[in-house]
Structures are given as structure tokens and as C-alpha cells.
Design a protein around this motif. Structure first.
Motif, PDB file in Angstrom:
ATOM      1  N   PHE A   1      18.368   9.854   4.750  1.00 56.68           N
ATOM      2  CA  PHE A   1      19.367   9.493   3.744  1.00 56.68           C
ATOM      3  C   PHE A   1      18.986   8.136   3.148  1.00 56.68           C
ATOM      4  CE2 PHE A   1      21.396  12.387   6.615  1.00 56.68           C
ATOM      5  CZ  PHE A   1      22.301  13.121   5.865  1.00 56.68           C
ATOM      6  N   GLY A   2      18.358   8.153   1.977  1.00 55.85           N
ATOM      7  CA  GLY A   2      18.041   6.902   1.286  1.00 55.85           C
ATOM      8  C   GLY A   2      17.129   5.989   2.059  1.00 55.85           C
TER       9      GLY A   2
ATOM     10  N   GLY B   1      14.403  10.106  -4.229  1.00 55.39           N
ATOM     11  CA  GLY B   1      13.640   8.896  -3.999  1.00 55.39           C
ATOM     12  C   GLY B   1      12.166   9.074  -4.335  1.00 55.39           C
ATOM     13  N   ARG B   2      11.365   8.079  -3.968  1.00 57.82           N
ATOM     14  CA  ARG B   2       9.936   8.089  -4.285  1.00 57.82           C
ATOM     15  C   ARG B   2       9.112   7.667  -3.084  1.00 57.82           C
ATOM     16  NH1 ARG B   2       7.992   4.387  -8.662  1.00 57.82           N
ATOM     17  NH2 ARG B   2       6.221   5.817  -8.785  1.00 57.82           N
ATOM     18  N   ILE B   3       7.924   8.239  -2.981  1.00 60.72           N
ATOM     19  CA  ILE B   3       6.917   7.794  -2.021  1.00 60.72           C
ATOM     20  C   ILE B   3       5.653   7.510  -2.820  1.00 60.72           C
ATOM     21  CG2 ILE B   3       5.552   8.344   0.022  1.00 60.72           C
ATOM     22  CD1 ILE B   3       7.740  10.266   0.885  1.00 60.72           C
TER      23      ILE B   3
ATOM     24  N   MET C   1       0.826  -1.205   0.000  1.00 56.67           N
ATOM     25  CA  MET C   1       0.000   0.000   0.000  1.00 56.67           C
ATOM     26  C   MET C   1       0.864   1.260   0.000  1.00 56.67           C
ATOM     27  SD  MET C   1      -2.919   1.239   2.735  1.00 56.67           S
ATOM     28  CE  MET C   1      -4.049  -0.095   2.344  1.00 56.67           C
ATOM     29  N   LEU C   2       1.766   1.356   0.986  1.00 58.37           N
ATOM     30  CA  LEU C   2       2.676   2.500   1.078  1.00 58.37           C
ATOM     31  C   LEU C   2       4.102   2.035   0.853  1.00 58.37           C
ATOM     32  CD1 LEU C   2       3.130   5.555   1.923  1.00 58.37           C
ATOM     33  CD2 LEU C   2       3.578   4.638   4.223  1.00 58.37           C
ATOM     34  N   ALA C   3       4.849   2.791   0.049  1.00 51.54           N
ATOM     35  CA  ALA C   3       6.259   2.442  -0.180  1.00 51.54           C
ATOM     36  C   ALA C   3       7.100   3.697  -0.228  1.00 51.54           C
ATOM     37  CB  ALA C   3       6.409   1.664  -1.480  1.00 51.54           C
ATOM     38  N   LEU C   4       8.186   3.712   0.549  1.00 48.72           N
ATOM     39  CA  LEU C   4       9.216   4.744   0.472  1.00 48.72           C
ATOM     40  C   LEU C   4      10.451   4.070  -0.104  1.00 48.72           C
ATOM     41  CD1 LEU C   4       7.249   5.743   2.824  1.00 48.72           C
ATOM     42  CD2 LEU C   4       9.217   7.030   3.660  1.00 48.72           C
ATOM     43  N   GLN C   5      10.987   4.647  -1.175  1.00 50.69           N
ATOM     44  CA  GLN C   5      12.122   4.048  -1.848  1.00 50.69           C
ATOM     45  C   GLN C   5      13.256   5.070  -1.963  1.00 50.69           C
ATOM     46  OE1 GLN C   5       9.752   3.195  -5.383  1.00 50.69           O
ATOM     47  NE2 GLN C   5       9.857   1.003  -4.933  1.00 50.69           N
TER      48      GLN C   5
END
Length: 204
Positions: free
Chosen positions: A18-19, A56-58, A1-5
Motif C-alpha cells: 500500500f503506497g 505508483g512507479r518503479i 539507482m532504484l526508486a519505488l514511489q
């Protein structure tokens, strides 16, 4: 559902994240743990669009949240119990619950005044009181109930038991266990690993 990359974020010239990578699957309870000043609340602000991401991406259900206004992100189904509660002290308990209430996005059984009163009976007893007159534990219950009244698909709790007496903390964890049993997806930001061990599926 939720992703932090690989998320980078910070304030002015100070970089805090940081990353950072994190995932929360549907119907899962996931924790984000760390000491004060480690960036937990910065991560929450980044997810909600309150702080621009530098790298990065959310994503929520695969949809990129970059550049979306916080109110649009909230309407996508994220409910927040903020650090420090931040209830509306000049409003009554019931007015706090109704101020941001939204119907469920599906035909599933949604949260209503009656349901949050069943979860937190003290809020029913104090529904006409000014919210600023509640105890710290009652204010935290109100903050959780207010977030549930938005009928969130993902519930984020930022330091939900901070500064509360052990008995009240235990009551909060019990309520979250009930939400988990109902299939609520939850991201818990805290530093009390031992207290949440029975609740959380995965720790970050």
C-alpha cells in the motif's frame, strides 16, 4: 539507482503493498525489514517485473520498469539471490555459475569463476559436484555467486541467511561486507536487524 514511489501491488483480490516507497543509491547497502507476510518478497517480485504493479512507479536510473519483461529488467543490471536459493540441482556447481553468467556492462573489473572461487573457496572444492549435494550454507553461497556472475549493478538478496546456522550466517554477512567495500550496490531483504546493523547504510 532504484526508486519505488507509492507502489501498490498484490495477488488477485488481495492487496499486499500500500503506497510503498523505497530508494537505493549507487554504492549503498539498503535493507528492507519486516516480519513474515509483510510484503518483502512481493516488493522484490514487483521490482523484477514478476508481479504487475497496480499503482505508483518503479524506476532504475530514472527509467520506468512498468511493463518490461523480467529478462529485460535483469539485463538492465539487477541480480537476484532468491528466497529459498533456487539453484539448479541437476547441474554441477560450475554449471550453475556459468548458466547465467554475463560480462560486465562497463570496463570495470567483472566477476569471473576465479573471483567467486576466491570469495567462496568451498565452491572451488566442489565445482564438479551436483549442486543438490551441497549443504544449505554451500547452496546459499552458490546462489550469491551465481548472481554475482551476472555482474549486477544492483544485487538483491531475499532472505539470504534464512534457515542457516549462525556460523554460516556470519560468513555470509562477512562476504557482503567485502562486496560493500568494493562499491557493490545492495538491497538486503531480511528480518535479522542486529546481524546486518554493521553492513547496512539505511533501513526501510
Amino acid at each position: 539507482m532504484l526508486a519505488l514511489q507509492g507502489v501498490d501491488a498484490g495477488y488477485d483480490s488481495s492487496q499486499v503493498l500500500f503506497g510503498m516507497s523505497l530508494e537505493v543509491a549507487a554504492h549503498e547497502v539498503v535493507s528492507l525489514i519486516g516480519r513474515n507476510g509483510m510484503g518483502k518478497s512481493t516488493a522484490v517480485r514487483s521490482i523484477l517485473g514478476l508481479l504487475p504493479v497496480r499503482g505508483g512507479r518503479i524506476t532504475l536510473d530514472g527509467r520506468d520498469l512498468a511493463g518490461l519483461a523480467p529478462n529485460r529488467i535483469a539485463r538492465m543490471g539487477i541480480g537476484l539471490v532468491p528466497e529459498g536459493r533456487r539453484i539448479f540441482g541437476s547441474l554441477s556447481v560450475e554449471e550453475n555459475l556459468l548458466a547465467t553468467a554475463r560480462p560486465p556492462s562497463t570496463n570495470a573489473r567483472g566477476w569471473s569463476i576465479e573471483r567467486v572461487h576466491a570469495l567462496f573457496p568451498r565452491l572451488r572444492e566442489r565445482r564438479a559436484q551436483s549442486a543438490r549435494t551441497l549443504s544449505g550454507g554451500e547452496q546459499q553461497m552458490l546462489a550469491i555467486a551465481r548472481a554475482l556472475m551476472t555482474n549486477p549493478r544492483l544485487l538483491i538478496l531475499d532472505e539470504a541467511t534464512e534457515g542457516l546456522a549462525p556460523m554460516i550466517r556470519s560468513e555470509i554477512w562477512t562476504c557482503l561486507q567485502m562486496l560493500k567495500q568494493e562499491g557493490q550496490t545492495i538491497l538486503v531483504i531480511d528480518k535479522n536487524l542486529d546481524e546486518m546493523a554493521a553492513l547496512v547504510d539505511r533501513h526501510h
